[in-house]
Scaffold this motif. Structure first.
Motif, PDB file in Angstrom:
ATOM      1  N   THR A 285      31.638 -36.548 -11.701  1.00  0.00           N
ATOM      2  CA  THR A 285      31.085 -37.553 -10.338  1.00  0.00           C
ATOM      3  C   THR A 285      31.591 -38.569 -10.597  1.00  0.00           C
ATOM      4  OG1 THR A 285      29.702 -38.364 -12.398  1.00  0.00           O
ATOM      5  CG2 THR A 285      28.578 -36.743 -11.387  1.00  0.00           C
TER       6      THR A 285
ATOM      7  N   LYS B  15      31.552 -40.632  -5.151  1.00  0.00           N
ATOM      8  CA  LYS B  15      30.835 -41.807  -4.811  1.00  0.00           C
ATOM      9  C   LYS B  15      30.883 -42.406  -3.994  1.00  0.00           C
ATOM     10  CE  LYS B  15      30.099 -42.606  -9.332  1.00  0.00           C
ATOM     11  NZ  LYS B  15      29.858 -42.888 -10.879  1.00  0.00           N
TER      12      LYS B  15
ATOM     13  N   THR C 270      26.163 -48.602 -12.627  1.00  0.00           N
ATOM     14  CA  THR C 270      25.343 -47.525 -11.431  1.00  0.00           C
ATOM     15  C   THR C 270      25.692 -46.928 -11.756  1.00  0.00           C
ATOM     16  OG1 THR C 270      25.543 -49.829 -10.013  1.00  0.00           O
ATOM     17  CG2 THR C 270      25.861 -48.139  -9.357  1.00  0.00           C
TER      18      THR C 270
ATOM     19  N   LEU D 189      23.421 -43.080 -12.547  1.00  0.00           N
ATOM     20  CA  LEU D 189      23.506 -42.105 -11.343  1.00  0.00           C
ATOM     21  C   LEU D 189      23.561 -40.959 -12.367  1.00  0.00           C
ATOM     22  CD1 LEU D 189      23.612 -41.167  -8.217  1.00  0.00           C
ATOM     23  CD2 LEU D 189      25.744 -41.192  -8.221  1.00  0.00           C
TER      24      LEU D 189
ATOM     25  N   ALA E  37      18.891 -38.792  -7.456  1.00  0.00           N
ATOM     26  CA  ALA E  37      19.287 -39.919  -8.616  1.00  0.00           C
ATOM     27  C   ALA E  37      19.468 -40.458  -7.497  1.00  0.00           C
ATOM     28  CB  ALA E  37      20.480 -39.222  -9.368  1.00  0.00           C
ATOM     29  N   VAL E  38      20.499 -40.437  -6.763  1.00  0.00           N
ATOM     30  CA  VAL E  38      20.673 -41.417  -5.630  1.00  0.00           C
ATOM     31  C   VAL E  38      19.740 -42.408  -5.334  1.00  0.00           C
ATOM     32  CG1 VAL E  38      21.750 -41.580  -3.368  1.00  0.00           C
ATOM     33  CG2 VAL E  38      22.824 -40.231  -4.398  1.00  0.00           C
TER      34      VAL E  38
ATOM     35  N   VAL F  67      18.406 -44.735  -7.794  1.00  0.00           N
ATOM     36  CA  VAL F  67      19.258 -45.771  -7.539  1.00  0.00           C
ATOM     37  C   VAL F  67      19.400 -46.967  -7.189  1.00  0.00           C
ATOM     38  CG1 VAL F  67      22.263 -46.528  -7.926  1.00  0.00           C
ATOM     39  CG2 VAL F  67      21.408 -44.414  -8.721  1.00  0.00           C
TER      40      VAL F  67
END
Ligand code: PXL
Length: 259
Positions: free
Chosen positions: A135, A173, A207, A211, A232-233, A236
């Motif tokens: 990620t 991301k 952040t 995530l 998960a997004v 957050v």
């Protein structure tokens, strides 16, 4: 059966990032959290003052203690500190069948380098091939892919390059894009854009940790990867919206948010 997730990460004494954020995130998902410490930071919402990696053999011994005992359903790595630690972690995770999420903490949001080149090369060579999902943010994706990553098209290209290292799922991301944040998920050759929403807040410490921890919790619960990423997004986003405004600087998310 209680789902169990393990984080291998650095300590943030202010509680908003690192292993503290990971454990709180696991907990909110009703996933039992275990934590192996890789390094100690001295920091608060105003910034990081120092970073002290533990010895590789100490990290390895912690990992052995957990893996020899607990049924671990998913694992994540955060900041790993140095090459010796990357090596110790990779050696053990090769033998572990639980899905591994790598948050490749290479540079902080402020642009500070957090893992030197030798350790980064080891991470690419030894850890990515045993990972399920990685990620990176835009800067980390650029370092891993070897080209600039500045928009959704270059994010797609970078995701494919990173996947070539042997990792089936790559989430780049887009929180640092200008304008609307778009995350790019590469899943075994399939590209998916996850359109986010810019939350206007001075907060957002941790952040990235939250995530990747939320995705890891989803995987521990048996949720399929695309769904786990989307949830998960959203977690957050709720965390940013509800940020409690703790500390004098860039404060933590609302870690009481519900998944
Ligand atoms: O989000 C990067 C990160 C990872 N791990 C620890 C951190 C931070 C950023 O503050 O403190 C321990």
């Amino acid at each position: 059966l209680t789902p169990v997730a393990l984080t291998i990460a650095g300590s943030d004494p202010s509680g908003g990032a690192g292993l503290q954020a990971d454990l709180k995130t696991f907990h909110q998902h009703r996933v039992y959290g275990a934590a192996v410490v890789s390094l100690i930071t001295v920091q608060n919402s105003r910034g990081v003052q120092s970073v002290q990696p533990l010895e590789g053999k100490s990290v390895g011994a912690q990992l052995d203690a957990v893996l020899d005992d607990l049924p671990v359903h998913a694992v994540k790595t955060g900041a790993l500190g140095d090459a010796e630690i990357v090596e110790a972690v990779a050696r053990r995770l090769r033998e572990c069948s639980a899905p591994l999420v790598i948050d490749p903490v290479l540079c902080s949001t402020s642009g500070q380098t957090l893992l030197d080149e030798r350790a980064r090369e080891l991470l690419v060579r030894e850890l990515l091939p045993v990972a399920f999902l990685v990620t990176p943010n835009l800067d980390e994706a650029a370092l891993l892919a070897g080209h600039a990553v500045v928009d959704p098209a270059s994010m797609e290209g970078a995701a494919a390059r990173i996947a070539d290292h042997g990792v089936p799922h790559v989430l780049i991301k887009g929180g640092h894009l200008d304008g609307r944040p778009i995350d790019v998920l590469w899943s075994e050759g399939r590209i998916r854009h996850i359109e986010g929403e810019r939350v206007d807040t001075p907060h957002g410490h941790g952040t990235g940790c939250v995530l990747s921890a939320a995705v890891t919790a989803g995987l521990a619960l048996g949720v399929e990867v695309e769904e786990a990423v989307q949830r998960a997004v959203a977690f957050v986003r709720r965390g940013l919206r509800g940020a409690p405004g703790l500390g004098q600087g860039r404060g933590p998310l609302d870690l009481f948010a519900t998944p």
